[in-house]
Design a protein around this motif. Structure first.
Motif, PDB file in Angstrom:
ATOM      1  N   ASP A 149      12.658  -7.315   4.473  1.00  0.00           N
ATOM      2  CA  ASP A 149      12.712  -8.570   5.216  1.00  0.00           C
ATOM      3  C   ASP A 149      11.299  -8.999   5.615  1.00  0.00           C
ATOM      4  O   ASP A 149      11.056  -9.494   6.706  1.00  0.00           O
ATOM      5  N   LEU A 150      10.367  -8.828   4.694  1.00  0.00           N
ATOM      6  CA  LEU A 150       8.979  -9.235   4.855  1.00  0.00           C
ATOM      7  C   LEU A 150       8.606 -10.182   3.720  1.00  0.00           C
ATOM      8  O   LEU A 150       9.158 -10.098   2.621  1.00  0.00           O
ATOM      9  N   THR A 151       7.672 -11.065   3.980  1.00  0.00           N
ATOM     10  CA  THR A 151       7.151 -11.918   2.916  1.00  0.00           C
ATOM     11  C   THR A 151       6.036 -11.184   2.176  1.00  0.00           C
ATOM     12  O   THR A 151       5.525 -10.164   2.655  1.00  0.00           O
ATOM     13  N   ARG A 152       5.670 -11.715   1.029  1.00  0.00           N
ATOM     14  CA  ARG A 152       4.572 -11.104   0.280  1.00  0.00           C
ATOM     15  C   ARG A 152       3.298 -11.083   1.115  1.00  0.00           C
ATOM     16  O   ARG A 152       2.555 -10.100   1.103  1.00  0.00           O
ATOM     17  N   ASP A 153       3.053 -12.178   1.842  1.00  0.00           N
ATOM     18  CA  ASP A 153       1.841 -12.244   2.662  1.00  0.00           C
ATOM     19  C   ASP A 153       1.849 -11.159   3.732  1.00  0.00           C
ATOM     20  O   ASP A 153       0.809 -10.540   4.008  1.00  0.00           O
ATOM     21  N   GLN A 154       3.004 -10.916   4.321  1.00  0.00           N
ATOM     22  CA  GLN A 154       3.088  -9.869   5.345  1.00  0.00           C
ATOM     23  C   GLN A 154       2.818  -8.492   4.755  1.00  0.00           C
ATOM     24  O   GLN A 154       2.157  -7.655   5.378  1.00  0.00           O
ATOM     25  N   VAL A 155       3.322  -8.257   3.557  1.00  0.00           N
ATOM     26  CA  VAL A 155       3.058  -6.974   2.914  1.00  0.00           C
ATOM     27  C   VAL A 155       1.581  -6.852   2.568  1.00  0.00           C
ATOM     28  O   VAL A 155       0.968  -5.793   2.752  1.00  0.00           O
ATOM     29  N   GLU A 156       1.004  -7.936   2.057  1.00  0.00           N
ATOM     30  CA  GLU A 156      -0.416  -7.915   1.704  1.00  0.00           C
ATOM     31  C   GLU A 156      -1.289  -7.573   2.903  1.00  0.00           C
ATOM     32  O   GLU A 156      -2.329  -6.936   2.761  1.00  0.00           O
ATOM     33  N   HIS A 157      -0.867  -7.985   4.077  1.00  0.00           N
ATOM     34  CA  HIS A 157      -1.663  -7.743   5.279  1.00  0.00           C
ATOM     35  C   HIS A 157      -1.181  -6.523   6.065  1.00  0.00           C
ATOM     36  O   HIS A 157      -1.569  -6.328   7.218  1.00  0.00           O
ATOM     37  N   SER A 158      -0.338  -5.716   5.449  1.00  0.00           N
ATOM     38  CA  SER A 158       0.070  -4.461   6.082  1.00  0.00           C
ATOM     39  C   SER A 158      -1.090  -3.472   6.066  1.00  0.00           C
ATOM     40  O   SER A 158      -2.011  -3.600   5.249  1.00  0.00           O
ATOM     41  N   PRO A 159      -1.076  -2.479   6.928  1.00  0.00           N
ATOM     42  CA  PRO A 159      -2.180  -1.502   6.975  1.00  0.00           C
ATOM     43  C   PRO A 159      -2.351  -0.781   5.641  1.00  0.00           C
ATOM     44  O   PRO A 159      -1.365  -0.424   4.987  1.00  0.00           O
ATOM     45  N   GLU A 160      -3.591  -0.589   5.245  1.00  0.00           N
ATOM     46  CA  GLU A 160      -3.873   0.124   4.003  1.00  0.00           C
ATOM     47  C   GLU A 160      -3.648   1.623   4.203  1.00  0.00           C
ATOM     48  O   GLU A 160      -3.796   2.151   5.305  1.00  0.00           O
ATOM     49  N   TYR A 161      -3.288   2.278   3.113  1.00  0.00           N
ATOM     50  CA  TYR A 161      -3.038   3.719   3.161  1.00  0.00           C
ATOM     51  C   TYR A 161      -4.205   4.466   2.542  1.00  0.00           C
ATOM     52  O   TYR A 161      -4.568   4.237   1.394  1.00  0.00           O
ATOM     53  N   ASP A 162      -4.770   5.368   3.324  1.00  0.00           N
ATOM     54  CA  ASP A 162      -5.834   6.243   2.851  1.00  0.00           C
ATOM     55  C   ASP A 162      -5.297   7.670   2.889  1.00  0.00           C
ATOM     56  O   ASP A 162      -5.142   8.241   3.965  1.00  0.00           O
ATOM     57  N   PRO A 163      -4.965   8.257   1.718  1.00  0.00           N
ATOM     58  CA  PRO A 163      -4.377   9.603   1.719  1.00  0.00           C
ATOM     59  C   PRO A 163      -5.271  10.653   2.350  1.00  0.00           C
ATOM     60  O   PRO A 163      -4.770  11.691   2.807  1.00  0.00           O
TER      61      PRO A 163
END
Length: 273
Positions: A228-242
């Motif tokens: 239930d997120l837009t593409r823009d919201q996913v794009e601006h989600s926190p980045e993952y650094d393993p």
């Protein structure tokens, strides 16, 4: 600290009297987004059998040494119900395993592990005031779906494997893009706190973190997670650094951003796909 679910692949399972084998796969439910079983390949130790071990049995996880220590003996595991990896794990199979080891059913209570918040907590400390745990267990057994002629309940694929879901596509509210790359789990509760989404094939980016509370539906037929997120919201989600997985404050902030309160809250149940 949260840990990668994929990292557990190949971990040695250490019993009280020796090694049992290695982690082959991991099964979780998409109701509470919680790991329910480790699938263990025993190799030549038990004739090549594959068995399921619940987090109830886990004493410790050595992430550096790649080993999971369990409070079981090799004979106990040898005599436990096996697994047919060609079919999903049905609730009846779960019940058989829990009955064998004497574990409480996690679907009998209000928390992610039934009447406890973590699998290693003594059930007696959280026994419901009206119905005794044994009575609840009996009632849960009676409520199991009836089995079909082949011994497997029709339309009862309760759990799915991590290996199956990693690679599923991401369906946002306005676009289809990205794929599931991994899951991050809380070691104490074995709950999936965050989903790692790989976006680099769709835009110049990398991997981002999304709360499972934003999953509206898991479509097994379409092999996708509907958000239930837009593409823009996913794009601006926190980045993952393993190399630097999120700390408590970090993933609490992600959950608050998802609009579902603190991270300790359980994600809502997605509809069957």
């Amino acid at each position: 600290m949260l840990h990668s679910l994929k990292t557990l692949d190949g971990f040695v399972i250490g019993a009280r009297d020796g090694n049992l084998g290695r982690v082959k796969d991991i099964y979780f439910d998409d109701s509470h987004w919680t790991v329910r079983f480790l699938e263990v390949d025993t190799g030549g130790l038990m004739g090549g059998r594959r068995v399921l071990i619940s987090p109830h049995a886990v004493i410790a996880v050595d992430w550096e040494g790649a080993e999971v220590t369990v409070d079981l003996t090799r004979q106990q595991v040898h005599d436990s119900p096996g697994i047919d990896s060609a079919v999903p794990v049905a609730r009846q199979h779960e019940a058989a395993i829990f009955n064998y080891y004497g574990y409480p059913y996690y679907w009998t209570g209000p928390f992610i592990w039934g009447y406890t918040a973590v699998p290693t907590m003594e059930i007696a400390t959280a026994r419901p005031p009206v119905m005794l745990q044994d009575d609840a267990q009996d009632q849960a057994q009676e409520d199991l779906p009836e089995q079909a002629a082949d011994g497997v309940a029709a339309a009862d694929p309760h759990l799915r494997s991590k290996d199956e879901v990693v690679g599923y596509g991401i369906q946002a509210a306005d676009d289809y893009f990205g794929r599931v790359a991994d899951f991050l789990i809380d070691e104490q509760t074995w709950s999936i706190r965050l989903i790692v989404v790989d976006t680099k094939s769709w835009w110049p980016g990398g991997k981002v973190l999304v709360s499972p509370a934003r999953v509206k539906e898991v479509s097994w037929e379409e092999r996708s997670l509907v958000l239930d997120l837009t593409r823009d919201q996913v794009e601006h989600s926190p980045e993952y650094d393993p190399a630097h997985p999120p700390a408590e404050d970090d993933f609490q902030e992600i959950y608050r951003g998802a609009g579902h309160g603190p991270a300790a809250a359980e994600p809502r149940r997605p509809h069957a796909g």
